[in-house]
Design an enzyme around this catalytic site. Structure first.
Site, PDB file in Angstrom:
ATOM      1  N   TYR A 165     -11.922 -24.231  10.302  1.00 16.28           N
ATOM      2  CA  TYR A 165     -12.525 -24.782   9.083  1.00 16.28           C
ATOM      3  C   TYR A 165     -11.729 -25.980   8.569  1.00 16.28           C
ATOM      4  O   TYR A 165     -10.503 -25.967   8.589  1.00 16.28           O
ATOM      5  CB  TYR A 165     -12.521 -23.740   7.975  1.00 16.28           C
TER       6      TYR A 165
ATOM      7  N   LYS B 108       3.877   4.095  -4.022  1.00 15.40           N
ATOM      8  CA  LYS B 108       2.814   3.394  -4.752  1.00 15.40           C
ATOM      9  C   LYS B 108       2.202   2.298  -3.865  1.00 15.40           C
ATOM     10  O   LYS B 108       2.796   1.923  -2.845  1.00 15.40           O
ATOM     11  CB  LYS B 108       3.391   2.787  -6.035  1.00 15.40           C
TER      12      LYS B 108
HETATM   13  C1  LIG Z   1       8.327  -0.006  -7.517  1.00 19.43           C
HETATM   14  C2  LIG Z   1       9.347   0.666  -8.315  1.00 19.43           C
HETATM   15  C3  LIG Z   1      10.533   1.120  -7.734  1.00 19.43           C
HETATM   16  C4  LIG Z   1      10.904   0.851  -6.296  1.00 19.43           C
HETATM   17  O1  LIG Z   1      11.475  -0.435  -6.164  1.00 19.43           O
HETATM   18  P1  LIG Z   1      12.050  -0.906  -4.751  1.00 19.43           P
HETATM   19  O2  LIG Z   1      12.700  -2.208  -5.062  1.00 19.43           O
HETATM   20  O3  LIG Z   1      10.883  -1.057  -3.855  1.00 19.43           O
HETATM   21  O4  LIG Z   1      12.972   0.145  -4.306  1.00 19.43           O
HETATM   22  C5  LIG Z   1      11.411   1.838  -8.526  1.00 19.43           C
HETATM   23  N1  LIG Z   1      11.133   2.083  -9.823  1.00 19.43           N
HETATM   24  C6  LIG Z   1      10.009   1.657 -10.419  1.00 19.43           C
HETATM   25  C7  LIG Z   1       9.764   1.951 -11.852  1.00 19.43           C
HETATM   26  C8  LIG Z   1       9.088   0.917  -9.692  1.00 19.43           C
HETATM   27  O5  LIG Z   1       7.966   0.492 -10.296  1.00 19.43           O
END
Ligand SMILES: *Cc1c(COP(=O)(O)O)cnc(C)c1O
Length: 381
Positions: free
Chosen positions: A274, A38
């Site tokens: 800046y 993701k």
């Molecule tokens: C993002 C996510 C993960 C992965 O988590 P990590 O700590 O990056 O391994 C697992 N399950 C869900 C539902 C998530 O949203």
């Protein structure tokens, strides 16, 4: 016409494969592994990482949204793909058509999924999220029987797994809340099994759970941060150290590089950037670098960040601009125009880690990498 790029992200194939293998080696036979890709694969690049994940033999991919799933399918990726975030009811048809598996918790969504399955003459696979204490996504216990009774009437949907997510596993070495959630999950799963007369698969572990608690592995782990070679937190690493003398070795996958755009001498007393927040107390040699907060170089690194130039650390002077930063290279006379500079990663044995930068920004390595601009080219090396 070809041209060189001002900056790029290098994705290390061998490091990624090593991390996947490391997690695999923790699993019992039959336990499957999802690579969570993701948020543009935590900034590493959705498509290149999906390809590496396929090559490394992961069993499934996890995306946040339908849109990310569509991009995978359009790129020809055929791996099972679970949409971990929310899918609008109007988009469930597209999910069915592309065999993207939604996570559901609203009865309205389940009814829509059934209609779309009928429309596409398919069976629609989905995953049921249970509320166990994080109060994010998930069916509340009191609504569970209603959801399951509805499910019994939906003849075109296949509940493949029930899942949960831990609320407090990365941020502490005290795992009592995680255990409390796990107990809830097992109890609720027992009720699902009794009501449906069959046992759906279970899915619970994120990276921290996968590393620390083998009893959370069940039928599939969902590993995100770890496959990119990053530990979820110091506390997770500490917990792993307390549990075992030799915690697994994870190898960071990503490096971020740019080039020197200009070198200049700044006389004592002059300002940089800046807001005139930095004033030279002595004559300086300064390098201008063509990256800024637009690219994900956090503005909180103003006056605090550092890069690697000529093999040593060069501090950021003054404010981070939208597309530029200025760094001090007085002590590195070897640095020349258009030399490579490392913003994240190693050079000459030193390293700038996502954790270092996250610490300076009062945030976590997850945010540091996932906010790297999608426009920066990713190159697998
Ligand atoms: C993002 C996510 C993960 C992965 O988590 P990590 O700590 O990056 O391994 C697992 N399950 C869900 C539902 C998530 O949203």
């Amino acid at each position: 016409m070809t041209y060189e790029l001002l900056q790029q992200l290098e994705i290390n194939r061998a490091a990624f494969a090593h991390n996947v293998k490391t997690f695999r080696s923790l699993l019992k036979p039959g336990c499957r592994m999802m690579a969570v890709v993701k948020s543009n694969a935590y900034g590493h690049g959705l498509l290149p990482v999906a390809e590496l994940a396929g090559a490394a033999g992961v069993d499934a991919l996890g995306v946040n949204s339908l849109e990310e799933g569509v991009r995978l399918r359009e790129a020809g990726c055929r791996l099972p793909c679970i949409i971990l975030g929310y899918t609008l009811r109007q988009d469930l048809g597209e999910a069915v058509r592309l065999e993207l598996e939604p996570v559901l918790y609203n009865p309205e969504s389940l009814e829509q999924l059934q209609r779309e399955a009928v429309r596409y003459h398919r069976r629609a696979v989905f995953h049921l999220k249970l509320e166990t204490g994080v109060h994010r996504q998930g069916v509340m216990e009191k609504d569970m029987d209603g959801f399951l009774d509805l499910l019994q009437r939906m003849d075109r949907t296949d509940l493949q797994s029930v899942s949960m997510h831990f609320a407090n596993i990365e941020d502490t070495t005290d795992h009592s809340f995680a255990r409390h959630q796990l107990d809830n999950f097992l109890r609720l799963h027992g009720r699902v099994t009794a009501r449906l007369g069959r046992r759906p698969a279970l899915q619970a572990a994120c990276t921290a759970a996968a590393l620390l608690f083998p009893e959370t592995h069940f039928d599939m782990i969902r590993t995100g941060i770890g496959i990119y070679g990053l530990w979820p937190s110091k506390e997770t690493y500490l917990s792993a150290l307390l549990l075992q003398q030799h915690p697994p070795v994870l190898k960071p996958v990503l490096s971020w590089k740019t080039r020197v755009a200009q070198l200049k001498e700044v006389p004592a007393g002059e300002f940089v950037g800046y807001g005139c927040t930095f004033r030279a107390t002595h004559a300086l040699r300064l390098a201008v670098l063509p990256v800024g907060y637009y690219d994900g170089y956090d503005r909180r690194l103003s006056g605090t960040g550092y890069v690697l130039a000529g093999g040593v650390r060069a501090p950021v002077l003054g404010r981070v601009c939208m597309n530029m930063i200025m760094v001090d290279v007085t002590h590195v006379p070897a640095v020349r125009l258009e030399d490579e500079v490392v913003l994240l990663g190693s050079q000459n044995g030193d390293r700038v880690s996502a954790e270092d930068l996250a610490g300076l920004c009062h945030t976590i390595n997850y945010e540091m990498v996932s906010r790297l601009g999608a426009h920066i080219p990713r190159r697998v090396v």
